[in-house]
Design an enzyme around this catalytic site. Structure first.
Site, mmCIF file in Angstrom:
data_model
loop_
_atom_site.group_PDB
_atom_site.id
_atom_site.type_symbol
_atom_site.label_atom_id
_atom_site.label_comp_id
_atom_site.label_asym_id
_atom_site.label_seq_id
_atom_site.Cartn_x
_atom_site.Cartn_y
_atom_site.Cartn_z
ATOM 1 N N HIS A 1 6.299 -9.052 -0.622
ATOM 2 C CA HIS A 1 5.170 -9.375 0.253
ATOM 3 C C HIS A 1 3.804 -8.950 -0.279
ATOM 4 O O HIS A 1 2.784 -9.273 0.311
ATOM 5 C CB HIS A 1 5.361 -8.722 1.628
ATOM 6 C CG HIS A 1 5.221 -7.209 1.600
ATOM 7 N ND1 HIS A 1 4.002 -6.585 1.643
ATOM 8 C CD2 HIS A 1 6.141 -6.232 1.512
ATOM 9 C CE1 HIS A 1 4.181 -5.275 1.589
ATOM 10 N NE2 HIS A 1 5.477 -5.033 1.508
ATOM 11 N N GLU B 1 2.114 11.320 3.438
ATOM 12 C CA GLU B 1 2.413 10.541 2.235
ATOM 13 C C GLU B 1 1.156 10.455 1.349
ATOM 14 O O GLU B 1 0.697 9.381 0.942
ATOM 15 C CB GLU B 1 2.917 9.122 2.578
ATOM 16 C CG GLU B 1 3.736 8.482 1.480
ATOM 17 C CD GLU B 1 4.146 7.050 1.816
ATOM 18 O OE1 GLU B 1 3.280 6.153 1.803
ATOM 19 O OE2 GLU B 1 5.335 6.834 2.090
ATOM 20 N N HIS C 1 9.041 -11.586 5.101
ATOM 21 C CA HIS C 1 7.829 -11.103 5.779
ATOM 22 C C HIS C 1 7.211 -12.259 6.573
ATOM 23 O O HIS C 1 7.352 -13.424 6.197
ATOM 24 C CB HIS C 1 6.865 -10.603 4.695
ATOM 25 C CG HIS C 1 5.723 -9.778 5.200
ATOM 26 N ND1 HIS C 1 4.649 -10.342 5.859
ATOM 27 C CD2 HIS C 1 5.471 -8.448 5.157
ATOM 28 C CE1 HIS C 1 3.789 -9.385 6.189
ATOM 29 N NE2 HIS C 1 4.277 -8.218 5.770
ATOM 30 N N ARG D 1 0.195 -8.302 -1.605
ATOM 31 C CA ARG D 1 -0.932 -9.234 -1.771
ATOM 32 C C ARG D 1 -1.139 -9.637 -3.229
ATOM 33 O O ARG D 1 -1.402 -10.799 -3.536
ATOM 34 C CB ARG D 1 -2.220 -8.584 -1.249
ATOM 35 C CG ARG D 1 -2.505 -8.896 0.212
ATOM 36 C CD ARG D 1 -3.801 -8.217 0.652
ATOM 37 N NE ARG D 1 -4.302 -8.760 1.910
ATOM 38 C CZ ARG D 1 -3.801 -8.489 3.108
ATOM 39 N NH1 ARG D 1 -2.746 -7.718 3.236
ATOM 40 N NH2 ARG D 1 -4.333 -9.024 4.199
ATOM 41 N N GLU E 1 -3.954 -1.147 -1.490
ATOM 42 C CA GLU E 1 -3.363 0.141 -1.077
ATOM 43 C C GLU E 1 -3.777 1.328 -1.939
ATOM 44 O O GLU E 1 -3.951 2.439 -1.436
ATOM 45 C CB GLU E 1 -1.840 0.032 -1.031
ATOM 46 C CG GLU E 1 -1.293 -0.864 0.073
ATOM 47 C CD GLU E 1 -1.280 -2.341 -0.278
ATOM 48 O OE1 GLU E 1 -1.671 -2.707 -1.413
ATOM 49 O OE2 GLU E 1 -0.889 -3.148 0.574
ATOM 50 N N ASP F 1 -0.907 4.022 3.182
ATOM 51 C CA ASP F 1 -1.973 3.412 2.380
ATOM 52 C C ASP F 1 -2.446 2.063 2.900
ATOM 53 O O ASP F 1 -3.049 1.289 2.173
ATOM 54 C CB ASP F 1 -1.480 3.249 0.934
ATOM 55 C CG ASP F 1 -0.221 2.394 0.851
ATOM 56 O OD1 ASP F 1 0.172 1.801 1.872
ATOM 57 O OD2 ASP F 1 0.371 2.311 -0.246
HETATM 58 C C1 UD1 Z 1 0.274 -4.830 5.335
HETATM 59 C C2 UD1 Z 1 -0.392 -3.725 4.508
HETATM 60 C C3 UD1 Z 1 0.508 -3.350 3.335
HETATM 61 C C4 UD1 Z 1 1.915 -3.030 3.793
HETATM 62 C C5 UD1 Z 1 2.454 -4.173 4.633
HETATM 63 C C6 UD1 Z 1 3.807 -3.816 5.203
HETATM 64 C C7 UD1 Z 1 -2.846 -3.745 4.343
HETATM 65 C C8 UD1 Z 1 -4.024 -4.344 3.699
HETATM 66 N N1 UD1 Z 1 -1.663 -4.228 3.966
HETATM 67 O O1 UD1 Z 1 0.350 -5.981 4.491
HETATM 68 O O2 UD1 Z 1 -0.049 -2.212 2.701
HETATM 69 O O3 UD1 Z 1 2.726 -2.856 2.666
HETATM 70 O O4 UD1 Z 1 1.558 -4.409 5.729
HETATM 71 O O5 UD1 Z 1 4.491 -4.947 5.632
HETATM 72 O O6 UD1 Z 1 -2.974 -2.865 5.162
HETATM 73 N N2 UD1 Z 1 2.030 -11.231 10.212
HETATM 74 C C9 UD1 Z 1 2.509 -11.697 11.419
HETATM 75 N N3 UD1 Z 1 3.049 -10.792 12.287
HETATM 76 C C10 UD1 Z 1 3.171 -9.460 12.008
HETATM 77 C C11 UD1 Z 1 2.690 -9.011 10.778
HETATM 78 C C12 UD1 Z 1 2.118 -9.904 9.878
HETATM 79 O O7 UD1 Z 1 2.447 -12.872 11.717
HETATM 80 O O8 UD1 Z 1 3.709 -8.694 12.834
HETATM 81 C C13 UD1 Z 1 1.427 -12.206 9.248
HETATM 82 C C14 UD1 Z 1 0.042 -12.682 9.697
HETATM 83 O O9 UD1 Z 1 -0.109 -14.009 9.361
HETATM 84 C C15 UD1 Z 1 -0.895 -11.792 8.870
HETATM 85 C C16 UD1 Z 1 -0.096 -11.684 7.572
HETATM 86 O O10 UD1 Z 1 1.258 -11.587 7.980
HETATM 87 O O11 UD1 Z 1 -2.148 -12.390 8.687
HETATM 88 C C17 UD1 Z 1 -0.474 -10.468 6.734
HETATM 89 O O12 UD1 Z 1 -0.502 -9.284 7.505
HETATM 90 P P1 UD1 Z 1 -1.458 -8.046 7.066
HETATM 91 O O13 UD1 Z 1 -1.247 -6.891 7.970
HETATM 92 O O14 UD1 Z 1 -2.845 -8.536 6.878
HETATM 93 O O15 UD1 Z 1 -0.939 -7.705 5.627
HETATM 94 P P2 UD1 Z 1 0.533 -7.418 5.100
HETATM 95 O O16 UD1 Z 1 0.755 -8.323 3.934
HETATM 96 O O17 UD1 Z 1 1.485 -7.427 6.221
HETATM 97 N N1 UDP Z 2 12.160 -3.253 6.776
HETATM 98 C C1 UDP Z 2 12.652 -3.660 8.013
HETATM 99 N N2 UDP Z 2 13.005 -4.973 8.182
HETATM 100 C C2 UDP Z 2 12.872 -5.893 7.194
HETATM 101 C C3 UDP Z 2 12.333 -5.482 5.933
HETATM 102 C C4 UDP Z 2 11.977 -4.150 5.767
HETATM 103 O O1 UDP Z 2 12.793 -2.852 8.927
HETATM 104 O O2 UDP Z 2 13.230 -7.059 7.419
HETATM 105 C C5 UDP Z 2 11.764 -1.837 6.603
HETATM 106 C C6 UDP Z 2 12.293 -1.139 5.362
HETATM 107 O O3 UDP Z 2 13.529 -0.496 5.618
HETATM 108 C C7 UDP Z 2 11.204 -0.148 5.027
HETATM 109 C C8 UDP Z 2 9.940 -0.795 5.549
HETATM 110 O O4 UDP Z 2 10.357 -1.820 6.453
HETATM 111 O O5 UDP Z 2 11.366 1.083 5.730
HETATM 112 C C9 UDP Z 2 9.166 -1.374 4.409
HETATM 113 O O6 UDP Z 2 8.149 -2.162 4.906
HETATM 114 P P1 UDP Z 2 7.345 -3.189 4.023
HETATM 115 O O7 UDP Z 2 8.174 -3.608 2.877
HETATM 116 O O8 UDP Z 2 6.833 -4.209 4.974
HETATM 117 O O9 UDP Z 2 6.085 -2.322 3.564
HETATM 118 P P2 UDP Z 2 5.827 -1.323 2.347
HETATM 119 O O10 UDP Z 2 6.873 -0.267 2.370
HETATM 120 O O11 UDP Z 2 5.842 -2.143 1.108
HETATM 121 O O12 UDP Z 2 4.462 -0.804 2.640
#
Ligand code: UD1
Ligand code: UDP
Length: 370
Positions: free
Chosen positions: A208, A117, A241, A210, A131, A95
């Site tokens: 984490h 999924e 995160h 939003r 999502e 999602d």
């Molecule tokens: C995204 C997904 C969310 C998912 C989550 C898993 C969207 C809109 N959101 O949210 O559905 O649950 O990933 O973790 O698709 N960042 C880094 N390095 C990384 C990743 C993230 O620095 O490798 C930081 C950056 O500052 C970035 C912020 O995290 O701007 C947010 O990342 P983003 O992918 O926009 O949204 P998530 O909150 O990670």
């Molecule tokens: N996870 C990981 N390292 C971490 C935290 C989570 O590998 O430090 C894994 C966790 O086991 C799960 C997935 O990341 O499989 C969940 O990701 P996240 O919580 O970022 O996203 P969501 O599931 O909420 O979309």
């Protein structure tokens, strides 16, 4: 047939990895892997663990990216790629915004889409945000819906989707989990290796979403802080995160807290093995709500709703909202009342049996091969 998997974030990679591995075994499928890299470090951690080498990497990530930026950068990159590769099927998982952009890019080129999924619904378009909308929008475009549970299938039927295109497969997260959990796992991180898991109550925290950023997240962290102050045998491990908005709130609320350990995101293997050794999980993550029941870990879900009610119905998860007093009460109860704890600490598996990827790939071959 050419099957192109498109994914971009940590959870998509974890849940797509076993499908990619399964496709590699099948002679009928040419597997083409494209990552948008909506996440960078957090995606690469998973690619390394599963030894997945993308054929294409759009590298769209940049710090502080907005939803529109992720969508447009992914769409533009994917359009060119899909025109060039001409896949027979595009597979997306979950999602995230990468999922929606991947499905849309395929649709614009009239390429079939399989949605892994599919059918999870919270019922509130703003929560989880964005999502819930991403998943619904992807559903509209998808030709094949791989629904993890019976309930997910029902959700799709209620929205008028044709039953012949919906397949109950289980969730591939369980396939990955079973692959990496080990009783005798040794952490590289000495701190995690030496924690006295038998005598202390380890609370594993992730947060984490939003829609939780801001006041709700402050309340969640404040509740955890108050509970830890009260229970000297409790230690919090919080692999945080990379989002700086999450980090700022956590550093502020947990400042000077000795038994709250904020650490960098863990690789998937140590992370789930840490969950396996933890006492309680507090999270707003989707994936953790699926993994923790499987490991028999009580989960407090710090959200107002969930699109994964199966863990709650099975008794392992509790939806506790985002109000400080409610979270304090429920966490305190689990730490003080052994009966309450035992009621929740049952390994149940509403999300799958570890064979979801095999089923999905079989269905693809059957459907696309004819
Ligand atoms: C995204 C997904 C969310 C998912 C989550 C898993 C969207 C809109 N959101 O949210 O559905 O649950 O990933 O973790 O698709 N960042 C880094 N390095 C990384 C990743 C993230 O620095 O490798 C930081 C950056 O500052 C970035 C912020 O995290 O701007 C947010 O990342 P983003 O992918 O926009 O949204 P998530 O909150 O990670
Ligand atoms: N996870 C990981 N390292 C971490 C935290 C989570 O590998 O430090 C894994 C966790 O086991 C799960 C997935 O990341 O499989 C969940 O990701 P996240 O919580 O970022 O996203 P969501 O599931 O909420 O979309």
């Amino acid at each position: 047939m050419k099957v192109m998997t498109i994914f971009g974030t940590r959870p998509e990679a974890i849940k797509m990895a076993p499908i990619i591995k399964e496709m590699e075994k099948r002679k009928e499928i040419e597997s083409i892997i494209c990552v948008t890299a909506q996440h960078r470090q957090m995606l690469d951690q998973v690619l390394n663990l599963f030894q997945i080498k993308p054929d294409y990497d759009l590298n769209i990530f940049h710090k502080g990216q907005t939803l529109t930026e992720i969508t447009t950068r992914a769409l533009e990159g994917l359009e060119k790629l899909i025109i060039q590769v001409k896949p027979d099927l595009v597979l997306v998982q979950g999602d995230t915004t990468t999922v929606f952009a991947g499905a849309l890019a395929a649709f614009y080129q009239r390429v079939k889409v399989g949605h892994v999924e599919a059918g999870l619904r919270s019922g509130d378009i703003y929560s989880p945000y964005p999502e819930e909308a991403n998943r619904k929008l992807t559903g509209i475009i998808a030709n094949y819906h791989f629904a993890p549970t019976e309930r997910n299938k029902k959700n799709l039927l209620n929205e008028g989707y044709d039953e012949k295109n919906i397949f109950i497969t289980g969730n591939t997260v369980i396939d990955s989990l079973l692959h990496v959990i080990r009783e005798d796992y040794i952490f590289q991180n000495e701190f995690l290796n030496h924690l006295d898991y038998k005598n202390i109550k380890t609370i594993l925290v992730t947060c984490h979403r939003r829609e939780n950023i801001g006041k709700p997240m402050e309340s969640i962290f404040s509740a955890i802080k108050e509970v830890v102050k009260k229970h000297e045998d409790a230690e919090v491990i919080f692999p945080i995160h990379l989002n700086p908005k999450v980090r700022n709130i956590a550093y502020e609320v947990f400042d000077q807290m000795k038994r709250v350990h904020i650490i960098e995101p863990l690789d998937y293997e140590p992370f789930v093995n840490l969950m396996f050794r933890s006492y309680i999980v507090v999270t707003d993550s989707g994936g953790l709500q699926e993994e923790a029941p499987s490991l028999g870990k009580p989960v407090l879900v710090v959200r107002k709703e969930t699109e994964r009610p199966e863990g709650i119905e099975a008794g392992t998860a509790k939806l506790v909202g985002t109000c400080k007093d409610d979270i304090y009460r429920e966490l305190n109860l689990l730490l003080t009342d052994k009966g309450e704890y035992k009621k929740m600490a049952n390994a149940v598996n509403p999300y799958g049996d570890g064979k979801a990827s095999e089923r999905i790939v079989n269905i693809i071959i059957n459907k696309m091969g004819t």
